[in-house]
Design an enzyme around this catalytic site. Structure first.
Site, PDB file in Angstrom:
ATOM      1  N   THR A 227       0.716  -0.815  -0.121  1.00 53.82           N
ATOM      2  CA  THR A 227       0.086   0.199  -0.125  1.00 53.82           C
ATOM      3  C   THR A 227       1.418   1.507  -0.523  1.00 53.82           C
ATOM      4  O   THR A 227       2.322   1.033  -0.052  1.00 53.82           O
ATOM      5  CB  THR A 227      -0.975   0.135   1.059  1.00 53.82           C
ATOM      6  OG1 THR A 227      -1.936  -0.791   1.321  1.00 53.82           O
ATOM      7  CG2 THR A 227      -2.360   1.021   1.023  1.00 53.82           C
TER       8      THR A 227
ATOM      9  N   THR B  16      -4.110   1.876  -2.300  1.00 58.57           N
ATOM     10  CA  THR B  16      -3.243   0.844  -2.600  1.00 58.57           C
ATOM     11  C   THR B  16      -3.794  -0.059  -4.257  1.00 58.57           C
ATOM     12  O   THR B  16      -5.144   0.169  -4.228  1.00 58.57           O
ATOM     13  CB  THR B  16      -3.810  -0.198  -1.740  1.00 58.57           C
ATOM     14  OG1 THR B  16      -2.724  -1.263  -1.975  1.00 58.57           O
ATOM     15  CG2 THR B  16      -5.239  -0.235  -1.256  1.00 58.57           C
TER      16      THR B  16
END
Length: 577
Positions: free
Chosen positions: A371, A389
């Protein structure tokens, strides 16, 4: 230098293998700071603030730039969350988490009646309907100042004209090449006809540039309708995926009320479900508020023990109760985030012995470490904390042919299937099963702290299920131990998530005596790699200055400042050699 700070620097240098020339001094700037995992993207955002843009304007420009310069997690084909705190007025949260397509079902990852991890995480069925473009546009529409096209155009130029590859990104692309081999468009986008790029070469992404230009010109319709949507649907139809043009056109980002709490007099503002980050964070902080962590000392066995016990309880509650609020109307959020519930939990914690986790209780779905996070404060002290993400690094590894962007594999964050919970880690509890239009549970925890009506801290991190604990530790480091932004970022980290019943700690992050004492209290420990890539900004109201810290656990990141008066620190938090 205080004993606490000396211990911090020793632990951080050991854990991160930082050279003795690296400094834990943050950057300082008066008009604004942008901290991300890509110095190029941070400078794009800083330029927006310099041109009079708001923190949200800078977040939009930075996020689109990251889609070009940090393809492992920066994206237009994924989703995430943004928390915005204006200098005056109410804070707001923007939910642009991906959604399940209309044809999704709880049993979609079963093959001949058996669960298939490959289908769940590494196929076209793993792709959720992307939310990033819609979410950034909604936040900009409500909080932005500069023209939309002005904010997207820098990303268009970076994709069209290219940028110089760092050693870290070149190495990452080379590593990803093997998993991209079966997707010709991915190979074309990130190699030179199958030959890996080397550091120092220029990466151009013409298909992505054209897609970004449609977004710059047409707004969200340039992504969710027209040519881009047709290209996505074509890719799905050709490979058994479920996303249709109607799924894309019907996607909507949502404005939500942030989760709020307090910790030792500081207001804590974070993301509500479908992220579990805010609930888990405030639950843990409420528990820890009942202990004097400062007197125990930084990285003490006593303090770590209490933090781990709070982590265990919050992660167990996460697994049991949390999911998409539009599909789970009875989540006990008020109770989980209450001081009274924290007092109940403290009564279950022994200061000298751990309570063992039971494998018969809760687990949760895998969420990748890949992420990325953005922390921003502008000249008016408006603040943005944004985490988004693709799920795994480079998502599902599929570049949409002709569109140039990577697709997510966020459907992997749904539970495996009904009644599939077992001791090996599969989970089948109802709150997070796939359903049409449902948003999958997340651990992302973009967070802002304030005190006496003034901004104090912006923090967040990638790291999958470790995110909540990384954010927790940056807050404890700053509030309880008085660390500056770079020190809080550098400090060694640890993680416990209820099951498995193990404390993961960064290499050389604990002293041998601390490990021995934690083991005496009944804990099992495991040395692990780096945890998270935090981006932290702390505001010093007394001096009206911002301190920025960017995590050196990953290459290429930087906090970039926008000076007003002469800054007392260098213009980037990258180590000064």
């Amino acid at each position: 230098m205080t004993k606490v700070r000396a211990l911090l620097i020793v632990a951080a240098c050991a854990a991160l293998s930082i050279t003795t020339g690296a400094s834990s001094v943050p950057i300082r700037a008066q008009k604004g700071i942008v901290a991300t995992q890509s110095e190029i993207a941070s400078r794009v955002g800083a330029d927006v603030i310099r041109d009079g843009g708001t923190a949200v304007d800078a977040a939009v420009a930075t996020a689109f730039a990251l889609a070009v310069t940090h393809p492992t997690a920066g994206n237009i084909g994924g989703g995430g969350f943004l928390v915005y705190r204006p200098a005056s007025g109410e804070a707001v949260a923007y939910d642009f988490r991906e959604k399940a397509p209309a044809k999704a079902s709880p049993t979609m990852w079963l093959k001949d009646g058996q669960y298939s991890s490959e289908i769940h995480h590494n196929s076209h069925l793993a792709v959720g309907v992307p939310g990033t473009v819609a979410g950034l546009h909604l936040a900009w529409k409500e909080q932005g100042k500069l023209p939309w096209k002005r904010l997207v155009d820098p990303a268009v130029a970076l994709a069209r004209d290219g940028f110089t590859l760092s050693e870290g990104l070149a190495r990452s692309l080379k590593s990803a090449q093997r998993t991209m081999q079966k997707y010709p468009a991915s190979v074309a986008a990130f190699t030179k006809a199958g030959v890996p790029y080397e550091a120092g070469e220029t990466l151009k992404q013409p298909d992505l540039a054209r897609t970004l230009d449609r977004i710059a010109t047409e707004g969200p319709a340039g992504f969710y309708e027209g040519e881009t949507a047709a290209l996505v649907e074509k890719e799905m139809l050709a490979h058994g995926g479920l996303i249709t043009r109607e799924d894309l056109k019907s996607y909507k980002a949502i404005r939500r009320q942030p989760i709020t709490g307090t910790y030792r007099g500081w207001e804590v503002i974070s993301m509500p479900p479908p992220s579990s980050g805010g609930v888990g964070l405030i639950e843990m902080l409420n528990v820890l508020e009942g202990y004097d962590l400062k007197s125990m000392g930084f990285a003490s066995a006593a303090g770590i023990h209490l933090m781990v016990e709070s982590m265990k309880r919050a992660y167990a509650d996460r697994a049991r109760f949390l999911g998409d609020p539009d599909f789970n109307k009875a989540m006990p959020i008020d109770r989980l985030t209450s001081k009274a519930y924290a007092a109940e939990l403290r009564r279950t914690i022994s200061p000298d012995r751990t309570v063992k986790s039971s494998p018969a209780t809760f687990e949760w779905p895998h969420e990748s470490d890949e992420t990325t996070h953005i922390s921003i404060v502008d000249a008016g002290r408006n603040a943005v904390s944004l985490t988004y993400t693709l799920e795994q690094g480079y998502g599902v590894k599929i570049v949409v042919p002709g569109a140039g962007f990577l697709l997510n594999n966020e459907m992997g964050d749904f539970n495996a299937g009904p009644e599939l919970t077992n001791a090996q880690g599969l989970i089948g509890t109802k709150a997070n099963l796939a359903e049409p239009g449902k948003r999958m549970l997340s651990s992302m925890a973009p967070t802002i702290l304030a005190k006496d009506g003034k901004l104090f801290m912006v923090t967040g991190s990638p790291g999958g299920r470790t995110i909540i604990n990384t954010v927790l530790e940056t807050i404890v480091d700053a509030v309880d131990f008085g660390m500056n932004a770079q020190e809080a970022v550098d400090a060694a980290r640890f993680h416990h998530q209820w099951l498995p019943d193990v404390i993961n700690y960064e290499r050389l992050g604990f002293s041998p005596d601390t490990i021995k004492e934690l083991e005496r209290r009944g804990h099992t420990l495991r040395e692990d790699g780096g945890q998270g890539v935090a981006q932290v900004i702390i505001y010093d109201a007394k001096d009206d200055m911002l301190d920025g810290g960017s995590d050196r656990r990953a290459a290429d990141g930087a906090a970039v400042g926008v000076p007003g008066r002469t800054a007392a620190r260098p213009a980037s938090s990258r180590p000064q050699r």
